[in-house]
Scaffold this motif. Structure first.
Motif, PDB file in Angstrom:
ATOM      1  N   LEU A 130      33.300 -55.305 -24.756  1.00  0.00           N
ATOM      2  CA  LEU A 130      34.515 -55.149 -25.547  1.00  0.00           C
ATOM      3  C   LEU A 130      34.625 -53.763 -26.174  1.00  0.00           C
ATOM      4  O   LEU A 130      35.685 -53.397 -26.677  1.00  0.00           O
ATOM      5  CB  LEU A 130      34.550 -56.202 -26.664  1.00  0.00           C
ATOM      6  CG  LEU A 130      34.601 -57.657 -26.211  1.00  0.00           C
ATOM      7  CD1 LEU A 130      34.537 -58.579 -27.415  1.00  0.00           C
ATOM      8  CD2 LEU A 130      35.848 -57.917 -25.406  1.00  0.00           C
ATOM      9  N   GLY A 131      33.548 -52.997 -26.155  1.00  0.00           N
ATOM     10  CA  GLY A 131      33.571 -51.683 -26.781  1.00  0.00           C
ATOM     11  C   GLY A 131      33.161 -51.750 -28.238  1.00  0.00           C
ATOM     12  O   GLY A 131      32.910 -52.817 -28.803  1.00  0.00           O
ATOM     13  N   GLY A 132      33.086 -50.595 -28.870  1.00  0.00           N
ATOM     14  CA  GLY A 132      32.622 -50.507 -30.238  1.00  0.00           C
ATOM     15  C   GLY A 132      33.728 -50.683 -31.256  1.00  0.00           C
ATOM     16  O   GLY A 132      34.912 -50.766 -30.908  1.00  0.00           O
ATOM     17  N   TYR A 144      28.911 -57.039 -26.275  1.00  0.00           N
ATOM     18  CA  TYR A 144      28.904 -57.503 -24.890  1.00  0.00           C
ATOM     19  C   TYR A 144      29.011 -59.019 -24.824  1.00  0.00           C
ATOM     20  O   TYR A 144      28.547 -59.732 -25.719  1.00  0.00           O
ATOM     21  CB  TYR A 144      27.647 -57.012 -24.175  1.00  0.00           C
ATOM     22  CG  TYR A 144      27.525 -55.503 -24.244  1.00  0.00           C
ATOM     23  CD1 TYR A 144      28.288 -54.683 -23.432  1.00  0.00           C
ATOM     24  CD2 TYR A 144      26.671 -54.903 -25.178  1.00  0.00           C
ATOM     25  CE1 TYR A 144      28.203 -53.306 -23.525  1.00  0.00           C
ATOM     26  CE2 TYR A 144      26.584 -53.531 -25.279  1.00  0.00           C
ATOM     27  CZ  TYR A 144      27.358 -52.735 -24.448  1.00  0.00           C
ATOM     28  OH  TYR A 144      27.280 -51.368 -24.558  1.00  0.00           O
ATOM     29  N   ARG A 145      29.645 -59.530 -23.775  1.00  0.00           N
ATOM     30  CA  ARG A 145      29.930 -60.947 -23.643  1.00  0.00           C
ATOM     31  C   ARG A 145      29.614 -61.448 -22.239  1.00  0.00           C
ATOM     32  O   ARG A 145      29.729 -60.711 -21.257  1.00  0.00           O
ATOM     33  CB  ARG A 145      31.416 -61.220 -23.923  1.00  0.00           C
ATOM     34  CG  ARG A 145      31.913 -60.809 -25.293  1.00  0.00           C
ATOM     35  CD  ARG A 145      31.375 -61.727 -26.376  1.00  0.00           C
ATOM     36  NE  ARG A 145      31.966 -61.462 -27.676  1.00  0.00           N
ATOM     37  CZ  ARG A 145      31.505 -60.596 -28.545  1.00  0.00           C
ATOM     38  NH1 ARG A 145      30.435 -59.880 -28.242  1.00  0.00           N
ATOM     39  NH2 ARG A 145      32.080 -60.427 -29.731  1.00  0.00           N
ATOM     40  N   GLU A 184      27.403 -64.059 -26.688  1.00  0.00           N
ATOM     41  CA  GLU A 184      27.324 -62.653 -27.071  1.00  0.00           C
ATOM     42  C   GLU A 184      26.005 -62.035 -26.610  1.00  0.00           C
ATOM     43  O   GLU A 184      24.993 -62.720 -26.485  1.00  0.00           O
ATOM     44  CB  GLU A 184      27.422 -62.518 -28.594  1.00  0.00           C
ATOM     45  CG  GLU A 184      28.728 -62.970 -29.179  1.00  0.00           C
ATOM     46  CD  GLU A 184      28.733 -62.849 -30.688  1.00  0.00           C
ATOM     47  OE1 GLU A 184      27.638 -62.679 -31.277  1.00  0.00           O
ATOM     48  OE2 GLU A 184      29.817 -62.920 -31.287  1.00  0.00           O
ATOM     49  N   SER A 185      26.044 -60.719 -26.395  1.00  0.00           N
ATOM     50  CA  SER A 185      24.831 -59.971 -26.081  1.00  0.00           C
ATOM     51  C   SER A 185      24.854 -58.651 -26.839  1.00  0.00           C
ATOM     52  O   SER A 185      25.900 -58.007 -26.960  1.00  0.00           O
ATOM     53  CB  SER A 185      24.721 -59.700 -24.576  1.00  0.00           C
ATOM     54  OG  SER A 185      23.648 -58.812 -24.292  1.00  0.00           O
ATOM     55  N   ARG A 186      23.704 -58.256 -27.335  1.00  0.00           N
ATOM     56  CA  ARG A 186      23.594 -56.987 -28.055  1.00  0.00           C
ATOM     57  C   ARG A 186      23.607 -55.793 -27.107  1.00  0.00           C
ATOM     58  O   ARG A 186      24.020 -54.694 -27.482  1.00  0.00           O
ATOM     59  CB  ARG A 186      22.298 -56.995 -28.875  1.00  0.00           C
ATOM     60  CG  ARG A 186      22.034 -55.754 -29.701  1.00  0.00           C
ATOM     61  CD  ARG A 186      20.762 -55.905 -30.519  1.00  0.00           C
ATOM     62  NE  ARG A 186      19.595 -56.090 -29.684  1.00  0.00           N
ATOM     63  CZ  ARG A 186      18.844 -55.090 -29.209  1.00  0.00           C
ATOM     64  NH1 ARG A 186      19.162 -53.837 -29.489  1.00  0.00           N
ATOM     65  NH2 ARG A 186      17.782 -55.339 -28.473  1.00  0.00           N
ATOM     66  N   LEU A 187      23.142 -56.002 -25.859  1.00  0.00           N
ATOM     67  CA  LEU A 187      22.987 -54.908 -24.901  1.00  0.00           C
ATOM     68  C   LEU A 187      23.852 -55.145 -23.674  1.00  0.00           C
ATOM     69  O   LEU A 187      24.261 -56.275 -23.386  1.00  0.00           O
ATOM     70  CB  LEU A 187      21.516 -54.798 -24.491  1.00  0.00           C
ATOM     71  CG  LEU A 187      20.553 -54.375 -25.609  1.00  0.00           C
ATOM     72  CD1 LEU A 187      19.108 -54.585 -25.190  1.00  0.00           C
ATOM     73  CD2 LEU A 187      20.790 -52.919 -25.977  1.00  0.00           C
ATOM     74  N   ALA A 206      19.354 -51.332 -21.704  1.00  0.00           N
ATOM     75  CA  ALA A 206      19.812 -49.946 -21.768  1.00  0.00           C
ATOM     76  C   ALA A 206      18.663 -49.085 -22.260  1.00  0.00           C
ATOM     77  O   ALA A 206      17.704 -49.575 -22.858  1.00  0.00           O
ATOM     78  CB  ALA A 206      21.008 -49.809 -22.714  1.00  0.00           C
ATOM     79  N   TYR A 207      18.754 -47.806 -22.001  1.00  0.00           N
ATOM     80  CA  TYR A 207      17.807 -46.828 -22.541  1.00  0.00           C
ATOM     81  C   TYR A 207      18.159 -46.601 -24.005  1.00  0.00           C
ATOM     82  O   TYR A 207      19.338 -46.435 -24.357  1.00  0.00           O
ATOM     83  CB  TYR A 207      17.916 -45.534 -21.750  1.00  0.00           C
ATOM     84  CG  TYR A 207      16.987 -44.427 -22.191  1.00  0.00           C
ATOM     85  CD1 TYR A 207      15.611 -44.620 -22.236  1.00  0.00           C
ATOM     86  CD2 TYR A 207      17.492 -43.178 -22.540  1.00  0.00           C
ATOM     87  CE1 TYR A 207      14.764 -43.593 -22.635  1.00  0.00           C
ATOM     88  CE2 TYR A 207      16.656 -42.149 -22.919  1.00  0.00           C
ATOM     89  CZ  TYR A 207      15.288 -42.360 -22.969  1.00  0.00           C
ATOM     90  OH  TYR A 207      14.445 -41.354 -23.360  1.00  0.00           O
TER      91      TYR A 207
END
Length: 544
Positions: A40-42, A58-59, A75-78, A98-99
């Motif tokens: 969804l973006g920040g 993130y979804r 939901e996902s944090r990454l 993600a890095y």
């Protein structure tokens, strides 16, 4: 007293809206199911960075292939790289990661239980999972990144090929996959295969004629006197919707608008572009600007090429103040320009200055304001000792310190947020939001104060930050980044009601609000939709 909101109409709706920009898709024809992951973006831009604490952008959505209705949302944090449906069990494997920008490739292997709707993280330690694939009911094949960047020459082109087995994945406990199980074969892996393009094409095929372009982040929304709705959002400078729900006009843009200031026949749009850096390379973008457009058709009427990103403050009589949000490139803090535009004019007539602006400290957009209000900090340490200040544009423009942002002693580290002015002209008061840093976390607040001396009438606290606020003399509506919308009694801050906004049974997160008419609340969501809601009256207050 207002009832909790009823969504009367959804503008900008489309299939798979809940997940944003698609990144991974798995379709199970036998089960009539499509699992779609996306982002969804920040919640941040150059003029505001305070709403991101605790936000998971993130979804993963589970949809029926017959009606494309979202049945489950996780939901996902990454970022989500890959999804795979178990061949027999009601499970979905999800690879994320993600890095971290410093040393580690962090991520998770998630298992989503389709019956309970719950997800669990299966790895004991964080590790980026690039691909998931069920080899059988017992065997799950993974492509996992290295743990860190000690061997940078092959990090973008190789991964560990691993097979993890369990007799019954439905019974496998959280955190049961250990690092020693991920020591597979170091093989070539093309990260370009993680491109969102393939997922986007699959989603377009599933959506068919009912599909449409991806929409994200409605940053600002306004109801117009003729019944139309005006909004700015990611990738759209501005758009207008007719009262019957059809699109009137739209002006596309590489970045999109961030703030709207509506006047009689035109509107100002803040297009706050900024240059970003990724892995040491500067990502180019056109210079930021503020533009005046026609409400009739979106035509550009005039443009102020500010040369740097700005945030706009408004006064009810039509004055605009454009405060620079450009980061300081010098060692010593420097005063930053504030350009002032008079009512009914389209070019700055005067300029003054304030201290440096930080999107994580100084956001302070105040609706219905009788003054041009900002936050300003210490000259040498702008993030500290912040005051609410007002710029008087009449005559020689000067700024006046009204009262400290913090009303407690000893002072805390407070960060700003959106607000509104309330009260009669002779006794205006300010309701504003913000956050207070506390240990390793933050505490959010909504506070009503005298605009004369900052005296506090009431305080409402929350765990996560507010994204938007509007209201009237009776009710203050506050949206939080959790998806919760809270209605507070404007006189004493008590809770009328608190609800998680839902569309099609799934929660949505409000990013912008406007009480455009009594009983009508417009809500711009992070997933790019605009909710036209009714808020009526009730006979009694709901207990908080």
């Amino acid at each position: 007293m207002p009832d909790s909101p009823t969504v009367r109409r959804v503008l900008g709706d489309r299939p798979f809206a809940e997940v944003g920009t698609p990144s991974a898709v798995a379709v199970s024809e036998e089960r009539g199911m499509a699992v779609v992951a996306g982002g969804l973006g920040g919640l941040s831009w150059s003029g505001c960075g305070v709403a991101g604490y605790g936000w998971k952008p993130y979804r993963v959505g589970v949809y029926g292939t017959d009606d494309l209705r979202c049945r489950l949302l996780v939901e996902s944090r990454l970022p989500v790289h890959s999804v795979a449906v178990h061949p027999t069990l009601p499970l979905v494997a999800v690879g994320t990661g993600a890095y971290d920008g410093e040393y580690t490739f962090e991520g998770e292997l998630l298992l989503i239980d389709l019956e309970s709707g719950r997800s669990r993280s299966m790895m004991r330690r964080s590790r980026e999972v690039l691909r998931v694939q069920w080899e059988s009911a017992r065997a799950l094949r993974l492509m996992v990144a290295a743990t860190d960047d000690d061997d940078p020459d092959e990090l973008d082109s190789h991964a560990y090929d691993v097979i993890v087995e369990r007799p019954d994945w439905a019974a496998a406990p959280r955190g049961s996959v250990q690092q020693k199980e991920l020591a597979g074969t170091w093989v070539e892996f093309d990260r370009s295969a993680l491109s969102d393009e393939a997922a986007r094409r699959t989603v377009e095929r599933l959506a068919g004629e009912s599909g449409g372009e991806t929409r994200r982040q409605v940053w600002d929304v306004h109801g117009l006197p003729d019944g139309r709705v005006l909004a700015c959002l990611h990738g759209v400078l501005a758009e207008a919707w007719l009262p019957d729900g059809r699109m009137d006009w739209r002006v596309a843009d590489e970045v999109g608008g961030r703030q709207l200031v509506v006047r009689d026949r035109d509107a100002w749009v803040n297009v706050a572009r900024q240059r970003e850096t990724w892995r040491g390379r500067e990502q180019g973008a056109e210079p930021p600007f503020v533009t005046r457009i026609s409400l009739a058709d979106g035509r550009t009427l005039s443009t102020v090429a500010v040369g740097h990103s700005v945030t706009i403050a408004t006064r009810q009589d039509g004055w605009l103040a454009l405060r620079s949000t450009a980061p300081n490139r010098q060692y010593e803090p420097q005063p930053q320009p504030v350009a002032l535009i008079p009512p009914a004019e389209d070019t700055p007539r005067a300029t003054t200055s304030l201290g440096e602006f930080s999107p994580y400290n100084h956001p302070f957009p105040v609706r219905h304001s009788s003054r041009l209000l900002f936050l300003d900090g210490k000259e040498r340490v702008p993030s500290q000792d912040k005051w609410v200040v007002a710029i008087d544009p009449d005559g020689e423009p000067v700024s006046e310190r009204l009262f400290p942002l913090d009303w407690q002693s000893p002072p805390r580290h407070l960060q700003g947020g959106p607000g509104i002015e309330l009260g009669p002209p002779e006794c205006r008061e300010l309701v504003h939001t913000g956050t207070a840093q506390a240990g390793l976390g933050e505490t959010a607040f909504v506070v009503r104060r005298s605009l004369t001396d900052g005296a506090v009438r009431w305080v409402f606290t929350a765990k996560y930050p507010a994204t938007a606020v509007d209201g009237d003399e009776d009710t203050v509506y506050v949206a939080f980044n959790t998806g919760e919308l809270v209605a507070l009694d404007a006189s004493d801050g008590t809770v009328h009601w608190r609800r998680h906004l839902k569309v099609g049974g799934q929660s949505v997160v409000a990013l912008s609000l406007e009480l455009s008419d009594p009983g009508r609340l417009l809500v711009g969501t992070v997933d790019g939709r605009i909710l036209d809601c009714s808020v009526g009256t009730a006979a009694r207050r709901e207990s908080s």
